[in-house]
Design an enzyme around this catalytic site. Structure first.
Site, PDB file in Angstrom:
ATOM      1  N   ASP A  45      38.639 -65.540  31.618  1.00  0.00           N
ATOM      2  CA  ASP A  45      37.742 -65.260  32.743  1.00  0.00           C
ATOM      3  C   ASP A  45      38.506 -64.487  33.814  1.00  0.00           C
ATOM      4  O   ASP A  45      39.427 -65.025  34.422  1.00  0.00           O
ATOM      5  CB  ASP A  45      37.207 -66.590  33.287  1.00  0.00           C
ATOM      6  CG  ASP A  45      35.980 -66.405  34.164  1.00  0.00           C
ATOM      7  OD1 ASP A  45      35.727 -65.272  34.601  1.00  0.00           O
ATOM      8  OD2 ASP A  45      35.289 -67.411  34.412  1.00  0.00           O
ATOM      9  N   HIS A  50      26.257 -61.693  28.972  1.00  0.00           N
ATOM     10  CA  HIS A  50      26.775 -61.718  30.343  1.00  0.00           C
ATOM     11  C   HIS A  50      27.542 -60.429  30.665  1.00  0.00           C
ATOM     12  O   HIS A  50      27.416 -59.868  31.758  1.00  0.00           O
ATOM     13  CB  HIS A  50      27.680 -62.947  30.482  1.00  0.00           C
ATOM     14  CG  HIS A  50      28.149 -63.251  31.868  1.00  0.00           C
ATOM     15  ND1 HIS A  50      27.317 -63.765  32.844  1.00  0.00           N
ATOM     16  CD2 HIS A  50      29.377 -63.124  32.444  1.00  0.00           C
ATOM     17  CE1 HIS A  50      28.017 -63.958  33.955  1.00  0.00           C
ATOM     18  NE2 HIS A  50      29.274 -63.570  33.752  1.00  0.00           N
TER      19      HIS A  50
END
Ligand code: HEM
Length: 418
Positions: free
Chosen positions: A235, A327
């Protein structure tokens, strides 16, 4: 330029001596760290054109506090607010330089500086109390269809973000600063957070990363490994670097207001992850949800972690390899008119909820020049069609104006309150 141990370490790519003699950059190279020193860093400093705790590499621990200021403090306006910010800045400058505040006891004195940074943010009520117009970029965020926000955990007048490589230190510094806020206000909500520590193996060796570095706290100039979140994803891969990052983060003189030039806007969202559901999900589905591989973080269209994704590629079945609701597709700047933010989130784990489910997730933090042009339109898209939405719940929300840094001897917020 902030002349700090951390930046110096980043520029030399190695270890430098911190002010308290603890010296190793978390991903530093050079001499082998002792077990006690592993993971500790020098000082990131306090003074400079920008506040610390934004573009420097995020240390392993976060303590975030949002305060409500008392009515009398707000009514007193600039004088009371200036006194408060002067005292908070002095204490933060002293501690980030490695000197504990004597009146706070000795609980964490030996742990400094451990990469400590302190960052202050202002909510709209504080700005209004200073007698100036609230900048349009600080207007309340709209509500989104999937929001499940808890008001007592949202908003606030004054934000204090404390980051450090040591949790006891982060908590103690936050308490010390909280005591200074003291009679002027009370903590409305707090959030702790963590990132992988020094022992975390890099998913892609730093040598394979771009020289300018990537990762949640990207931007020190060092090549750092991207941290994993509680879903196991890398991330922060595509966080901006260098000039692109500076444009995305710092408010410019052309947009102002003057007291915010060199500052940034911080959006915080406490996003709970439905980890029980996620854990029962197959790896191919998990990868389709983001549009990246779980192991390497590479886009599903191939290459390695930092390869450019292809949004036009389709598979043998004629469907896009990176799905319409992935996403990555929905958030990528190329699909959002170039809108770019710097994400600097932390994982959190607050134990179990009443229903036995994990109370854990991502404390999403994103810095940008104007949330109306970046966070808001992207979150609108995500709330409407992100495949990740099935696995998350937005539980709190806050927006703060993070003013520019203080000059040596000055204090944060001086241009607004001085
Ligand atoms: C990218 C996870 C929420 C904006 C990513 C990536 C992952 C991820 C794994 C790909 C790797 C990377 O570039 O970092 C999550 C999780 C979330 C979450 C687990 C919630 C728990 C959000 C929210 C926003 C957002 C709320 C903004 C509204 C972005 C952006 C990118 C990104 C801008 C980079 C896209 C690119 O440049 O390629 N996220 N995200 N994310 N996410 Fe999220």
């Amino acid at each position: 330029l902030r002349t700090s141990g951390l930046v110096a370490a980043a520029m030399t790519g190695g270890a430098v001596a911190g002010t308290a003699g603890v010296s190793l950059h978390r991903n530093g190279s050079g001499s082998a760290p002792s077990a006690a020193a592993a993971g500790y860093r020098g000082s990131v400093g306090f003074f400079g054109p920008h506040q610390a705790g934004i573009i420097d590499q995020a240390p392993a621990h976060l303590r975030f506090i949002a305060f409500d200021l008392g009515e009398s403090t707000l009514a007193e306006g600039r004088t009371a607010l200036a006194t408060l910010m002067r005292r908070l800045s002095q204490a933060a400058a002293q501690m980030t330089a490695g000197r504990w505040i004597p009146e706070q006891g000795s609980v964490a004195s030996g742990l400094l500086p451990a990469g400590l940074s302190v960052t202050f943010g202002f909510g709209p009520r504080l700005v209004r109390a200073a007698g100036v117009a609230v900048p349009p970029a600080l207007a309340p965020l709209p509500s989104f269809p999937t929001d499940e926000l808890v008001p007592s955990r949202s908003g606030g007048d004054l934000a204090v973000q404390v980051c450090a490589e040591d949790e006891l230190l982060a908590v103690s510094v936050a308490r010390a600063l909280g005591r200074i806020v003291g009679p002027a206000g009370r903590a409305r909500w707090t959030q702790n957070g963590f990132l992988p520590g020094a022992a975390a193996p890099p998913a892609s060796p730093p040598a394979a990363s771009p020289a300018t570095g990537t990762g949640t706290g990207a931007g020190t100039g060092t090549a750092t490994a991207t941290p994993r979140n509680l879903m196991g994803q890398l991330d922060g891969t595509d966080n901006p670097n260098g000039a692109r990052r500076d444009l995305a983060v710092w408010v410019g003189a052309d947009t102002g207001p003057d007291w915010m030039v060199g500052g940034s806007y911080l959006v915080c969202r406490r996003i709970r992850m439905l980890l029980d559901v996620w854990d029962r999900t197959s790896v191919p589905t998990k990868e389709a949800v983001i549009g990246r591989r779980l192991d390497s973080g590479a886009p599903l269209t191939g290459g390695s972690e930092h390869s450019t994704p292809s949004f036009s590629a389709s598979g043998a079945d004629g469907r896009p390899v990176i799905a319409a609701d992935a996403h990555l597709r929905l958030t990528h700047p190329a699909n959002n008119g170039g809108a770019t933010m710097l994400r600097r989130g932390y994982s959190y784990d607050d134990g179990l909820r009443g229903d036995g489910a994990p109370d854990a997730g991502l404390f999403f933090q994103a810095f940008q020049t104007d949330p109306r042009e970046v966070f808001v339109p992207i979150q609108r898209k995500l709330a409407a069609r992100d495949a990740l939405e099935r696995f998350i719940r937005h539980e709190s929300s806050a927006l703060f104006a993070v003013p520019p840094g203080a000059e040596e001897g000055g204090w944060v917020g001086q241009r607004l309150l001085g």
